[in-house]
Design a protein around this motif. Sequence first.
Motif, PDB file in Angstrom:
ATOM      1  N   GLU A  98       5.608  19.540 -12.102  1.00 59.14           N
ATOM      2  CA  GLU A  98       5.466  19.450 -10.653  1.00 59.14           C
ATOM      3  C   GLU A  98       4.345  18.504 -10.200  1.00 59.14           C
ATOM      4  O   GLU A  98       4.202  18.235  -9.012  1.00 59.14           O
ATOM      5  CB  GLU A  98       5.234  20.843 -10.052  1.00 59.14           C
ATOM      6  N   THR A  99       3.555  17.986 -11.136  1.00 65.26           N
ATOM      7  CA  THR A  99       2.438  17.107 -10.795  1.00 65.26           C
ATOM      8  C   THR A  99       2.590  15.786 -11.534  1.00 65.26           C
ATOM      9  O   THR A  99       2.753  15.766 -12.745  1.00 65.26           O
ATOM     10  CB  THR A  99       1.086  17.762 -11.176  1.00 65.26           C
ATOM     11  N   SER A 100       2.528  14.686 -10.772  1.00 65.54           N
ATOM     12  CA  SER A 100       2.728  13.363 -11.365  1.00 65.54           C
ATOM     13  C   SER A 100       1.673  12.376 -10.889  1.00 65.54           C
ATOM     14  O   SER A 100       1.056  12.560  -9.837  1.00 65.54           O
ATOM     15  CB  SER A 100       4.104  12.809 -10.969  1.00 65.54           C
ATOM     16  N   ILE A 101       1.509  11.329 -11.669  1.00 66.31           N
ATOM     17  CA  ILE A 101       0.670  10.192 -11.305  1.00 66.31           C
ATOM     18  C   ILE A 101       1.589   8.991 -11.171  1.00 66.31           C
ATOM     19  O   ILE A 101       2.362   8.694 -12.089  1.00 66.31           O
ATOM     20  CB  ILE A 101      -0.393   9.908 -12.386  1.00 66.31           C
ATOM     21  N   VAL A 102       1.524   8.327 -10.036  1.00 56.43           N
ATOM     22  CA  VAL A 102       2.295   7.109  -9.828  1.00 56.43           C
ATOM     23  C   VAL A 102       1.365   5.933 -10.082  1.00 56.43           C
ATOM     24  O   VAL A 102       0.340   5.776  -9.405  1.00 56.43           O
ATOM     25  CB  VAL A 102       2.888   7.031  -8.407  1.00 56.43           C
ATOM     26  N   LEU A 103       1.693   5.147 -11.074  1.00 54.75           N
ATOM     27  CA  LEU A 103       0.929   3.946 -11.405  1.00 54.75           C
ATOM     28  C   LEU A 103       1.634   2.792 -10.711  1.00 54.75           C
ATOM     29  O   LEU A 103       2.746   2.427 -11.072  1.00 54.75           O
ATOM     30  CB  LEU A 103       0.887   3.761 -12.923  1.00 54.75           C
ATOM     31  N   TYR A 104       0.986   2.274  -9.674  1.00 54.94           N
ATOM     32  CA  TYR A 104       1.660   1.321  -8.790  1.00 54.94           C
ATOM     33  C   TYR A 104       1.008  -0.053  -8.838  1.00 54.94           C
ATOM     34  O   TYR A 104      -0.183  -0.173  -9.136  1.00 54.94           O
ATOM     35  CB  TYR A 104       1.668   1.852  -7.357  1.00 54.94           C
ATOM     36  N   PRO A 105       1.777  -1.094  -8.527  1.00 57.56           N
ATOM     37  CA  PRO A 105       1.212  -2.445  -8.480  1.00 57.56           C
ATOM     38  C   PRO A 105       0.448  -2.638  -7.167  1.00 57.56           C
ATOM     39  O   PRO A 105       1.037  -2.510  -6.093  1.00 57.56           O
ATOM     40  CB  PRO A 105       2.452  -3.349  -8.547  1.00 57.56           C
ATOM     41  N   PRO A 106      -0.841  -2.918  -7.230  1.00 57.20           N
ATOM     42  CA  PRO A 106      -1.619  -3.033  -5.989  1.00 57.20           C
ATOM     43  C   PRO A 106      -1.165  -4.181  -5.105  1.00 57.20           C
ATOM     44  O   PRO A 106      -1.408  -4.166  -3.901  1.00 57.20           O
ATOM     45  CB  PRO A 106      -3.051  -3.227  -6.475  1.00 57.20           C
ATOM     46  N   ALA A 107      -0.464  -5.148  -5.654  1.00 55.54           N
ATOM     47  CA  ALA A 107       0.040  -6.260  -4.839  1.00 55.54           C
ATOM     48  C   ALA A 107       1.120  -5.791  -3.879  1.00 55.54           C
ATOM     49  O   ALA A 107       1.476  -6.509  -2.947  1.00 55.54           O
ATOM     50  CB  ALA A 107       0.579  -7.359  -5.746  1.00 55.54           C
ATOM     51  N   ALA A 108       1.651  -4.592  -4.076  1.00 60.21           N
ATOM     52  CA  ALA A 108       2.727  -4.087  -3.238  1.00 60.21           C
ATOM     53  C   ALA A 108       2.229  -3.410  -1.966  1.00 60.21           C
ATOM     54  O   ALA A 108       3.025  -2.973  -1.150  1.00 60.21           O
ATOM     55  CB  ALA A 108       3.572  -3.104  -4.030  1.00 60.21           C
ATOM     56  N   GLU A 109       0.933  -3.298  -1.784  1.00 59.31           N
ATOM     57  CA  GLU A 109       0.394  -2.658  -0.587  1.00 59.31           C
ATOM     58  C   GLU A 109       0.892  -3.384   0.660  1.00 59.31           C
ATOM     59  O   GLU A 109       0.657  -4.580   0.819  1.00 59.31           O
ATOM     60  CB  GLU A 109      -1.143  -2.681  -0.608  1.00 59.31           C
ATOM     61  N   PRO A 110       1.571  -2.701   1.557  1.00 56.89           N
ATOM     62  CA  PRO A 110       2.056  -3.382   2.763  1.00 56.89           C
ATOM     63  C   PRO A 110       0.924  -3.593   3.776  1.00 56.89           C
ATOM     64  O   PRO A 110      -0.021  -2.811   3.843  1.00 56.89           O
ATOM     65  CB  PRO A 110       3.098  -2.408   3.317  1.00 56.89           C
ATOM     66  N   GLY A 111       1.040  -4.666   4.525  1.00 59.56           N
ATOM     67  CA  GLY A 111       0.124  -4.879   5.641  1.00 59.56           C
ATOM     68  C   GLY A 111      -1.272  -5.348   5.286  1.00 59.56           C
ATOM     69  O   GLY A 111      -2.177  -5.254   6.117  1.00 59.56           O
ATOM     70  N   ILE A 112      -1.498  -5.814   4.057  1.00 60.37           N
ATOM     71  CA  ILE A 112      -2.827  -6.328   3.731  1.00 60.37           C
ATOM     72  C   ILE A 112      -2.758  -7.843   3.581  1.00 60.37           C
ATOM     73  O   ILE A 112      -1.718  -8.397   3.230  1.00 60.37           O
ATOM     74  CB  ILE A 112      -3.420  -5.681   2.451  1.00 60.37           C
ATOM     75  N   THR A 113      -3.867  -8.481   3.857  1.00 62.38           N
ATOM     76  CA  THR A 113      -3.925  -9.936   3.755  1.00 62.38           C
ATOM     77  C   THR A 113      -4.160 -10.347   2.309  1.00 62.38           C
ATOM     78  O   THR A 113      -4.516  -9.530   1.458  1.00 62.38           O
ATOM     79  CB  THR A 113      -5.072 -10.485   4.619  1.00 62.38           C
ATOM     80  N   ASP A 114      -3.993 -11.627   2.037  1.00 62.56           N
ATOM     81  CA  ASP A 114      -4.271 -12.139   0.695  1.00 62.56           C
ATOM     82  C   ASP A 114      -5.733 -11.934   0.325  1.00 62.56           C
ATOM     83  O   ASP A 114      -6.049 -11.613  -0.821  1.00 62.56           O
ATOM     84  CB  ASP A 114      -3.894 -13.621   0.595  1.00 62.56           C
TER      85      ASP A 114
END
Length: 135
Positions: free
Chosen positions: A51-67
């Motif tokens: 029932e408990t998970s860690i999502v390892l995500y690509p930080p480049a996928a953050e929406p709405g942030i600038t370069d």
Amino acid sequence: MAIKIQYAFLPQTDPEAALAFYRDTLGFEVRKDVGYEGMRWLTVGPPDQPETSIVLYPPAAEPGITDDERRTILELIAKGSYGALTLSTDDLDGLFDRLVAGGAEVLQEPTDQPYGVRDCAFRDPTGNLLRIDQV
């Protein structure tokens, strides 16, 4: 009403290194492995806690942030100042030895803290801080 933690998110900048660390070294199971537009999200967790998970995500996928913001995030991740997670185990020395044998970056060997916790600290391949407490 019960409230449970379902997902925690940590950035990863190299999905293969993240898999090797979380699956092969820590022993977590892979629950999802999703690719999209050249990026990869990995969901992992302890086999005895479905029932408990860690999502390892690509930080480049953050929406709405600038370069510029994306570059800052990647710099913070590289310093180990962005993501953190505390795990627990009933065999701190055994897990410490397994992480060392797996090549994990040691920040602190098992230590009896003055506030009553025995713990150690590592960085994962991305640079995220992992503290591990003895329970």
